[in-house]
Design an enzyme around this catalytic site. Sequence first.
Site, mmCIF file in Angstrom:
data_model
loop_
_atom_site.group_PDB
_atom_site.id
_atom_site.type_symbol
_atom_site.label_atom_id
_atom_site.label_comp_id
_atom_site.label_asym_id
_atom_site.label_seq_id
_atom_site.Cartn_x
_atom_site.Cartn_y
_atom_site.Cartn_z
ATOM 1 N N ILE A 87 0.062 3.638 5.573
ATOM 2 C CA ILE A 87 -0.592 4.166 6.596
ATOM 3 C C ILE A 87 -1.213 3.579 7.943
ATOM 4 C CG2 ILE A 87 -1.628 5.593 4.473
ATOM 5 C CD1 ILE A 87 -4.280 3.804 4.943
ATOM 6 N N ASP A 88 -0.906 2.184 7.906
ATOM 7 C CA ASP A 88 -1.384 1.641 9.053
ATOM 8 C C ASP A 88 -0.669 1.802 10.495
ATOM 9 O OD1 ASP A 88 -3.110 0.595 7.378
ATOM 10 O OD2 ASP A 88 -2.548 -1.340 7.571
ATOM 11 N N ARG A 129 1.905 -5.628 -5.380
ATOM 12 C CA ARG A 129 1.724 -6.652 -4.546
ATOM 13 C C ARG A 129 2.089 -8.003 -5.400
ATOM 14 N NH1 ARG A 129 -0.226 -4.677 0.390
ATOM 15 N NH2 ARG A 129 -2.140 -3.357 -0.147
ATOM 16 N N ALA A 169 14.895 11.898 -1.000
ATOM 17 C CA ALA A 169 15.865 11.991 -0.159
ATOM 18 C C ALA A 169 17.140 10.971 -0.414
ATOM 19 C CB ALA A 169 15.343 12.016 1.236
ATOM 20 N N LYS A 213 -25.809 13.174 24.726
ATOM 21 C CA LYS A 213 -24.950 13.567 23.654
ATOM 22 C C LYS A 213 -25.821 13.924 22.512
ATOM 23 C CE LYS A 213 -20.853 11.923 22.986
ATOM 24 N NZ LYS A 213 -19.715 12.743 23.575
ATOM 25 N N GLY A 260 -13.240 12.567 19.409
ATOM 26 C CA GLY A 260 -14.252 12.664 20.639
ATOM 27 C C GLY A 260 -15.073 11.462 20.345
ATOM 28 N N GLY A 275 0.846 -1.124 -0.073
ATOM 29 C CA GLY A 275 -0.052 0.211 -0.114
ATOM 30 C C GLY A 275 0.868 1.303 -0.054
ATOM 31 N N ARG A 323 -27.846 11.625 15.488
ATOM 32 C CA ARG A 323 -27.808 10.312 14.957
ATOM 33 C C ARG A 323 -26.687 9.564 15.660
ATOM 34 N NH1 ARG A 323 -29.228 11.191 8.481
ATOM 35 N NH2 ARG A 323 -31.614 10.661 9.029
ATOM 36 N N ASP A 344 1.653 -0.034 11.879
ATOM 37 C CA ASP A 344 1.613 -1.204 12.458
ATOM 38 C C ASP A 344 3.143 -1.882 12.486
ATOM 39 O OD1 ASP A 344 1.541 -1.791 9.997
ATOM 40 O OD2 ASP A 344 0.005 -3.396 10.263
HETATM 41 O O1 F6P Z 1 -1.672 -1.725 4.556
HETATM 42 C C1 F6P Z 1 -2.346 -0.323 3.701
HETATM 43 C C2 F6P Z 1 -3.522 -0.669 3.716
HETATM 44 O O2 F6P Z 1 -4.246 0.667 2.976
HETATM 45 C C3 F6P Z 1 -4.819 -1.250 4.700
HETATM 46 O O3 F6P Z 1 -5.227 -0.104 5.761
HETATM 47 C C4 F6P Z 1 -5.688 -1.726 3.763
HETATM 48 O O4 F6P Z 1 -6.370 -2.568 4.556
HETATM 49 C C5 F6P Z 1 -4.904 -2.464 2.664
HETATM 50 O O5 F6P Z 1 -3.714 -1.434 2.623
HETATM 51 C C6 F6P Z 1 -5.579 -2.249 1.585
HETATM 52 O O6 F6P Z 1 -5.022 -2.919 0.392
HETATM 53 P P1 F6P Z 1 -5.258 -2.795 -1.296
HETATM 54 O O7 F6P Z 1 -4.686 -1.645 -1.405
HETATM 55 O O8 F6P Z 1 -4.281 -3.942 -1.791
HETATM 56 O O9 F6P Z 1 -6.728 -2.914 -1.433
#
Ligand code: F6P
Length: 321
Positions: free
Chosen positions: A126-127, A71, A21, A213, A185, A10, A162, A129
């Site tokens: 972006i994750d 990928r 850079a 709320k 929030g 991704g 809602r 992780d």
């Molecule tokens: O790993 C980054 C990410 O954006 C995840 O948050 C998401 O689940 C995944 O890639 C989506 O993958 P693709 O772009 O292959 O659909």
Amino acid sequence: MRVGVLTSGGDGPGMNAAIRAITRVGLRRNCSVFGIFGGFQGILDEQLHELNSRSVSRILHRGGTFLTTGRSEEFRTEEGQKRAAAVLDKHKIDALIAIGGDGTMRGLAALGNHWRGRLLGLPGTIDNDLYGTDYTIGFDTAINNALEALDKIRDTAEAFHRIFLVEVMGRHSGFIAVHVGIATGASAIVIPETPTKIEDLAERVIEARQRTKSSVLVVVAEGDELGNANVIAQELSERVGDKCRVSVLGYIQRGGNPTHFDRILGTRLGAFAVECLLGGRHGGMVGEMNGELVLTPFEETWSKKKPFDEWMMGLIDELSG
Ligand code: F6P
């Protein structure tokens, strides 16, 4: 030194800052730099193109990745990795830098079993992780994109009093959900790292309503074990006796101009990667932890768990008002 650079998996805003850079610092320090287009598949397809300083002009402020990404199924196989090693040798590449997430770090480690060159990873997802860096390139922009969307949803949610479930990205991880939830929030945050019981979630929402709320936001990570936001909303609606609306933010989170934070992070990590290579340090992922630039062995980046800020997590209930 002949250095190859690619982006894999991704994309994340700020990857271009890192490529720029790596290219410019590499050139200044007498390296030749080769952009590999299309991720690991780009090695197999011999998509290696020498970069000069102008090749990376006007990309610093752009989302996506100028090298394009992918990928690759073939590269996942041992055969593919051996063929990639042969292609890198054919082009006399001495070192390879790959920018991506955990799949990319695993790919680099696997390539290391078959190739003699120097390997380095840069955390780009972006994750957020990956262990070995406090933040990954692209995370900050993604949460700011999501924040902007959630603030808008809050407006319409308040107008109708809602309940909204907003699904954010993060395949196996709740970092985006936690940061976005706290910053907007949200009354509850649903993430794959912690088990969620639908009855507890319903109780939370009912309680929030009882506290008068004007709107209730629940942020759901796409990878939660209960299912996606649509699945959860269906059950939650029945339990709370009111229709829960759903917004799936999707890929909009992954695009757009990188924030200042992602441009600086990409730039710092890209430059540091070149310094590491030239200083003989490789075999891992560069990152920034507690303000320090560090190098973490590939395997630790996916086998060790990056912790959440427990203290902030503990405050989520109290903060929701
Ligand atoms: O790993 C980054 C990410 O954006 C995840 O948050 C998401 O689940 C995944 O890639 C989506 O993958 P693709 O772009 O292959 O659909």
